[in-house]
Structures are given as C-alpha cells and as structure tokens.
Design a protein around this motif. Structure first.
Motif, PDB file in Angstrom:
ATOM      1  N   ALA A  57      -7.644   1.752  -3.386  1.00 48.53           N
ATOM      2  CA  ALA A  57      -6.464   2.162  -4.146  1.00 48.53           C
ATOM      3  C   ALA A  57      -5.576   3.075  -3.303  1.00 48.53           C
ATOM      4  O   ALA A  57      -4.353   2.963  -3.313  1.00 48.53           O
ATOM      5  CB  ALA A  57      -6.887   2.865  -5.428  1.00 48.53           C
ATOM      6  N   ARG A  58      -6.193   3.979  -2.539  1.00 45.83           N
ATOM      7  CA  ARG A  58      -5.407   4.868  -1.678  1.00 45.83           C
ATOM      8  C   ARG A  58      -4.646   4.053  -0.635  1.00 45.83           C
ATOM      9  O   ARG A  58      -3.476   4.339  -0.334  1.00 45.83           O
ATOM     10  CB  ARG A  58      -6.330   5.885  -0.995  1.00 45.83           C
ATOM     11  CG  ARG A  58      -6.863   6.902  -1.977  1.00 45.83           C
ATOM     12  CD  ARG A  58      -7.733   7.966  -1.318  1.00 45.83           C
ATOM     13  NE  ARG A  58      -8.201   8.905  -2.336  1.00 45.83           N
ATOM     14  CZ  ARG A  58      -8.753  10.088  -2.080  1.00 45.83           C
ATOM     15  NH1 ARG A  58      -8.914  10.479  -0.830  1.00 45.83           N
ATOM     16  NH2 ARG A  58      -9.140  10.864  -3.069  1.00 45.83           N
ATOM     17  N   LEU A  61      -1.444   2.304  -1.958  1.00 44.20           N
ATOM     18  CA  LEU A  61      -0.277   3.184  -2.074  1.00 44.20           C
ATOM     19  C   LEU A  61       0.433   3.305  -0.715  1.00 44.20           C
ATOM     20  O   LEU A  61       1.652   3.220  -0.636  1.00 44.20           O
ATOM     21  CB  LEU A  61      -0.702   4.571  -2.583  1.00 44.20           C
ATOM     22  CG  LEU A  61       0.409   5.623  -2.622  1.00 44.20           C
ATOM     23  CD1 LEU A  61       1.509   5.228  -3.594  1.00 44.20           C
ATOM     24  CD2 LEU A  61      -0.159   6.993  -2.998  1.00 44.20           C
ATOM     25  N   GLU A  62      -0.355   3.473   0.346  1.00 43.35           N
ATOM     26  CA  GLU A  62       0.252   3.662   1.677  1.00 43.35           C
ATOM     27  C   GLU A  62       0.883   2.377   2.201  1.00 43.35           C
ATOM     28  O   GLU A  62       1.870   2.411   2.924  1.00 43.35           O
ATOM     29  CB  GLU A  62      -0.793   4.192   2.665  1.00 43.35           C
ATOM     30  CG  GLU A  62      -1.338   5.571   2.316  1.00 43.35           C
ATOM     31  CD  GLU A  62      -0.272   6.525   1.778  1.00 43.35           C
ATOM     32  OE1 GLU A  62       0.813   6.615   2.381  1.00 43.35           O
ATOM     33  OE2 GLU A  62      -0.510   7.159   0.728  1.00 43.35           O
ATOM     34  N   PHE A  64       2.088  -0.169   0.411  1.00 42.80           N
ATOM     35  CA  PHE A  64       2.964  -0.855  -0.545  1.00 42.80           C
ATOM     36  C   PHE A  64       4.363  -1.115   0.023  1.00 42.80           C
ATOM     37  O   PHE A  64       4.781  -2.269   0.172  1.00 42.80           O
ATOM     38  CB  PHE A  64       3.044  -0.052  -1.854  1.00 42.80           C
ATOM     39  CG  PHE A  64       3.584  -0.830  -3.018  1.00 42.80           C
ATOM     40  CD1 PHE A  64       2.765  -1.685  -3.752  1.00 42.80           C
ATOM     41  CD2 PHE A  64       4.920  -0.733  -3.374  1.00 42.80           C
ATOM     42  CE1 PHE A  64       3.267  -2.402  -4.823  1.00 42.80           C
ATOM     43  CE2 PHE A  64       5.423  -1.457  -4.444  1.00 42.80           C
ATOM     44  CZ  PHE A  64       4.607  -2.288  -5.177  1.00 42.80           C
ATOM     45  N   ILE A  65       5.085  -0.064   0.361  1.00 38.85           N
ATOM     46  CA  ILE A  65       6.467  -0.243   0.828  1.00 38.85           C
ATOM     47  C   ILE A  65       6.525  -0.931   2.210  1.00 38.85           C
ATOM     48  O   ILE A  65       7.314  -1.864   2.394  1.00 38.85           O
ATOM     49  CB  ILE A  65       7.231   1.107   0.827  1.00 38.85           C
ATOM     50  CG1 ILE A  65       7.334   1.659  -0.615  1.00 38.85           C
ATOM     51  CG2 ILE A  65       8.616   0.953   1.441  1.00 38.85           C
ATOM     52  CD1 ILE A  65       8.200   0.849  -1.561  1.00 38.85           C
ATOM     53  N   MET A  98      -3.570  -0.945 -10.649  1.00 42.84           N
ATOM     54  CA  MET A  98      -2.545  -0.057 -11.199  1.00 42.84           C
ATOM     55  C   MET A  98      -1.469   0.294 -10.178  1.00 42.84           C
ATOM     56  O   MET A  98      -0.323   0.503 -10.549  1.00 42.84           O
ATOM     57  CB  MET A  98      -3.184   1.202 -11.756  1.00 42.84           C
ATOM     58  CG  MET A  98      -3.356   1.089 -13.255  1.00 42.84           C
ATOM     59  SD  MET A  98      -4.106   2.565 -13.903  1.00 42.84           S
ATOM     60  CE  MET A  98      -5.613   1.896 -14.534  1.00 42.84           C
ATOM     61  N   VAL A  99      -1.828   0.347  -8.907  1.00 44.95           N
ATOM     62  CA  VAL A  99      -0.822   0.626  -7.879  1.00 44.95           C
ATOM     63  C   VAL A  99       0.184  -0.522  -7.839  1.00 44.95           C
ATOM     64  O   VAL A  99       1.398  -0.306  -7.872  1.00 44.95           O
ATOM     65  CB  VAL A  99      -1.478   0.820  -6.497  1.00 44.95           C
ATOM     66  CG1 VAL A  99      -0.407   1.008  -5.427  1.00 44.95           C
ATOM     67  CG2 VAL A  99      -2.420   2.011  -6.522  1.00 44.95           C
ATOM     68  N   GLY A 103       4.092  -0.173  -9.151  1.00 42.15           N
ATOM     69  CA  GLY A 103       5.116  -0.406  -8.139  1.00 42.15           C
ATOM     70  C   GLY A 103       6.000  -1.593  -8.501  1.00 42.15           C
ATOM     71  O   GLY A 103       7.226  -1.542  -8.352  1.00 42.15           O
TER      72      GLY A 103
END
Lengths: 390, 209
Positions: A57-58, A61-62, A64-65, A98-99, A103
C-alpha cells in the motif's frame, strides 16, 4: 458528469490497478492498447517471502502519479482527453485497493470524467478483447511475448467466443469462470478453498530454500527434476468432493492446495529426519513433482468444468499463466477436449492497468452506467459484480 | 480558504470511510464555497502522523487533484492544525509551552511539543509516537489527551479535538504566505509496517542434536 448518451465507438479509457503489489495504469482506445505502465513493489517483498499488504500500500502511494504520467506520455494523451476512467475496486488487499480507488476518484472528479469501479478478476478476462490478444493487430503478435491461440473459437469477427471460460491462476487467485457476457454476466464455477496456486508456489519455494517469487524459481528448478519421483496429492479429487456430472459433489470444480503444501513439507522433513544433508535432498525432483501435481489438478478440473458447462474457448490469466508446465498441460488437455485456448502475453497476464482499461472500454461501449464517486473498495468483491452500481 | 477565512469545510467522525467520502467531500466543499478548480491557488494536505490507510487516501487524493488541475500540492503536519487554535488559547491562558496529542491507537499517541509567539504556534520538537507516559509533561491539547486523562494534563476544551481540514488549510495558507513551514506531500507514518522477516525454517530433528 457527461451523460452516457453519446457513446463513443472507441472510447479512450484509463485503467487503474492496485489490488496487490503492482501499481498499473493502462490506456486503451476501444480495443487498441495505447499504454501499459506497471510499477511493482515485488523487490520489497522478497525478504518476507510473500506480499506484505502495508508495504504494498505504501508503494502504491509513491508510484501512483509517476506511473500515471508514464502511461499518459506513452499513449500521447492527456487526462482531459479521456472518455472514462476505470479502477479495480476488488477483490484484493484492502489497503492497496483503497489507494487506487481514492486516487481514481480524485482524477475523475478533477477532470469531470465518468468512473467505473470494476472487478479485478473480470478485468483479467477483459484483456482478451485487446487487438494484440485476438490477433487483430498483426505486428503486436510477433512481439516478445506473443499471445498463444490454440484450436477453434478464437478466430472470426467476434473477438471473444460466445461460449467463453476463463481460468485465472495467480498468487492471490485460482478461479474458473464462465463468461456469458463480459460486461454484465460472469459466473464463478469453481475456486480454491484455501491457498491460491501461486501462494502454494511461494510457500514450497521457501521450504526448498529456492527463493521468491515461487513461480519462476520452482519452474526453473523443476526442469532439472523428475516429475514422477514423488506422488503428491491432488486436492479435492476424492469422489466424495467430485461426485458425478449428474450429481456433482460440493467441490467438483474447486481446488485446495494446503494439503499439497503440507505433503511437500512432510517429504522434506523425512529427508531431514533421516539425517540427509541439505545439499543432498532432491529438491529438483520435489519441485518437479510438486509442479506436476499443481498443473495436473488445475488443468484436469478446469477442462472438466469447461466440458460440463458448454465452454468452447478458454482464456488463461494471472501470473501463474507464465508457468511452462501449466501452459503445456493446459494446451494439451484443451486440444484433446476440443476447447480453444488463448494465453495472452505475460505482461497482460500479470496484474496491470491495461486489463482494467480494456474492461472499462467494453462497459462504456455496452452503455453500462458508471459507478459515481461514492463507492467503496470491496476486498471480497464477488465475480458477479463486474462493475459497481452508482 | 481565502485570506485566512475558511469558506467551506467537511469532516466526518467515521474513521474507516476515507476512501469513500473524500472525493464527494471535495465536490461538496467546492460547491458550498462556490469555487471552481480554476479559482484555486494550491492544494494542501495533512501528511500525518495518522493511521496509515486514511492518511494514504488523503495524500493520493491531494496529489491526484493537484496533478489533474495543474496545481502545486503541499503538506502540512497534521498536529499543526490543532496547534493553530491551541496557540491562541495558550496565549490567553498565559501558558508558554504546550503539547498537541492525537490517538495513535495501540495505547500510544502521536504528539509534538510547541511554544508560541503572540498566539502563533512554533513547533519545537516532534512529531513522535510514544506511550502517553513518555510525553513531555506540559498542558496537552487534542483528543490524545482526552483518552489518557490520568497520564496527560488535558486542556478540557480541547479534549476531543482532532485535526480539522479548515484549520489545516489556514496553516497551509499562512505558511505559503510566509514561505516556510510547508512539507513535501510525504506521509509521516512514524511506524514501520509490522511485518517480520521470517527466520530460517527449523530443520526436522534427527534426534542427534
């Protein structure tokens, strides 16, 4: 949000996948694949011998973009060009899902684009409509990992067979599906009742000290071994579970791999208890025999399920689709049963955003209503829930 | 948020619905404030410390909105959102230094140590995650204090206060104007994942050891 009145014939769709350890963004125009960017946190899980949900999950997040940017650049499109966004809402790891869902909602909100929360398993089937899998795009088929299309049912003007089944085998899933209609009607025929096949590979690889992920390392080790050296159990194959076609047992089309894993552990322990040094334990024979048991029971049950449910063409998906013995035995048994087989290229079999985009585009083209912005990730989303209602 | 005034805010006490409610909440506050994306100057997000899943939902939302809108995105340390009104309260009470604490679950609190200058907070130390007993003995603002009244010197009016997006926006706007105090949009987890690297498998005994 624009109404679904003017349905584009080849909608431009962004697909987002974050159900496990792969952050995937794919972009399609109709059935044409424009981009498939994937970032994996696999390396970070190696020392644990399995996917750690919080670490995955961490990483989502990193990544994603940056991964989104990469997909947009490859496709040469902007977010404003999109006709729809699709995101995996389940099944999968809750924190990881959920990330992607949060997003995706933000992107949909910011660009005023319809959003679909879709089923991860059905998305694996969704890659089957892409031109490079159906063979409609000749150059892609000669790429590094060409799709394998065997037997009848995969050709003609319809990209997907009318009587389609899907066998999904990965670290998180072992399922056989009947696809009556990709966007609205998919049915679960059977699944594992405990470990996924890929999970069993990981656990056995650890037992043999072979490394992680288990699939490729066992596959490699097995090539030097004798698959008939040990007879490991084929789970849920006893008559009381299987029954007959007329009176099916409770687990006729289901799998179980926990007993197999235990049997391999007992086998290794017997050598150890007898004082055999580690380097003399026949790990290659054990790996080959284990792999044979897995491939045998998966393919036997899958082909039986197809035969008994009128499935004429089978699509293989999931990371374990890369396994050489599974592919070989499945091709052999499908051919013998007169069932067509499609195996997409490996990068489309493992988790990716392209499959999510591919299914999303089908949903748009079929006029299925988007999911809105209020839905929740559903770690246990059933196969029948192909896209979430608003 | 405009020139130190909160135009609209949304909050929920549900701790497990961030992924569902966030985007609709953004929609709602923009409608209430009658603001379009083109009117915005920046996006600010609380970067924690806080429970992991909700924190990620917030950060991926902020990063995605900013990416799609072509705006800058900034992080604000979440405890500062409580320190903002707390500093004013401390100033009125004649308290020089104080602590802000929130619930970190597992019988621990997230906390930071502040002073203030004329009612504006200055963070001296933190953020940390520790047992309540290890918090610097000062008046404590925030819900973390309310949970451990026997250990922490709770300021009664702030016993249930949690970081609020309105206050967070105010801190962000103030920091933007001052050109300091903003953080990268990186989560302050303060804890590693619980996963343990598995030890070597125990070899089956030969009876000789």
């Amino acid at each position: 949000m624009p109404a679904a009145t003017d349905t584009p014939t080849a909608p431009l769709v962004l697909g987002i996948e974050s159900s496990c350890d792969e952050t995937g963004f794919g972009i399609v125009r109709g059935t044409e694949l424009l981009a498939n960017a994937v970032a994996s946190s696999m390396e970070e899980h190696v020392r644990f011998g399995g996917v750690i949900p919080e670490i995955a999950a961490r990483a989502h997040l990193e990544e994603f973009i940056p991964t989104l940017q990469q997909a947009l650049d490859t496709a040469g499109v902007t977010l404003q060009d999109l006709d729809a966004i699709a995101v995996t809402s389940g099944p999968g790891l809750a924190g990881a899902l959920m990330v992607g869902v949060a997003g995706a909602k933000a992107l949909a909100l910011a660009t005023d684009t319809p959003l679909y929360g879709i089923n991860h398993l059905v998305a694996h089937v969704g890659v089957g409509v892409l031109d490079e899998v159906t063979g409609a795009e000749p150059e892609a088929v000669s790429g590094t990992g060409p799709a394998v299309v065997v037997g009848s049912g995969g050709s003609g003007d319809r990209p997907l067979s009318e009587h389609l089944g899907a066998l999904l085998v990965s670290g998180g899933h072992t399922e056989i599906l009947r696809v009556n209609r990709l966007t609205t009607d998919v049915e679960l025929l059977g699944s594992t009742i405990d470990d996924a096949a890929g999970e069993a590979y990981d656990k056995v690889a650890r037992l043999l000290g072979a490394g992680y992920p288990g699939g490729p390392v066992i596959d490699r080790l097995a090539r030097q071994g004798n698959p008939t050296a040990f007879r490991f159990p084929r789970g849920l194959s006893a008559p009381k579970f299987v029954g007959t076609a007329q009176e099916p047992g409770k687990h006729r089309h289901d799998w179980s791999f926990s007993g197999l894993k235990t049997a391999v552990a007992r086998c290794v322990e017997q050598f150890e208890a007898a004082g055999v040094p580690d380097e003399q334990i026949p790990t290659a024979d054990i790996a080959a025999s284990f792999q044979e048991a897995v491939a045998d029971v998966i393919t036997a049950k899958a082909v039986r399920a197809c035969t008994e449910h009128g499935i004429e063409h089978l699509l293989l998906g999931g990371g374990v689709a890369a396994n050489s013995r599974l592919r070989e035995l499945l091709a052999e048994r499908c051919a013998a049963a007169g069932i067509g087989l499609t195996v997409p290229p490996p990068r489309l079999c493992t988790d990716n955003g392209a499959m999510v985009a591919a299914l999303g585009a089908q949903l748009v083209m079929d006029g299925v209503a988007p999911s809105g912005l209020g839905f929740a990730a559903d770690p246990g989303q059933p196969v029948g829930e192909i896209s979430l209602g608003a | 948020m405009l020139s130190g005034e909160v135009l609209a805010r949304f909050s929920t006490t549900q701790t497990n619905t961030h992924a569902e409610v966030l985007a609709p909440a953004v929609q709602q506050v923009m409608r209430e404030a009658n603001v379009a994306a083109a009117d915005l100057g920046a996006v600010v997000a609380g970067v924690g410390p806080g429970p992991f899943t909700g924190l990620r939902a917030g950060l991926v939302t902020a990063r995605s909105l900013a990416f799609a809108w072509g705006l800058d995105v900034h992080g604000v340390m979440s405890l500062d959102a409580i320190a903002h009104p707390a500093a004013e309260d401390a100033w009125r009470r004649g308290v020089d230094e104080f602590v802000v604490a929130t619930d970190a679950r597992r019988r621990e609190v997230y906390w930071a140590h502040y002073s203030h200058v004329g009612g504006q907070f200055q963070r001296l130390h933190g953020p940390f995650v520790t047992a309540p007993a290890d918090v610097t003995p000062l008046p404590v603002y925030g819900a973390g204090a309310g949970l451990y009244p026997d250990v922490l010197f709770s300021v009664p009016e702030f016993r249930t206060t949690v970081p609020d997006a309105g206050a967070l926006g105010l801190v962000g706007e103030l920091s933007l104007r001052r050109g300091r105090g903003l953080l990268p949009v990186q989560p302050l987890y303060l804890r590693e994942s619980d996963a343990k690297v598995p030890g070597p498998r125990k070899r089956a005994g030969t009876g000789e050891r």
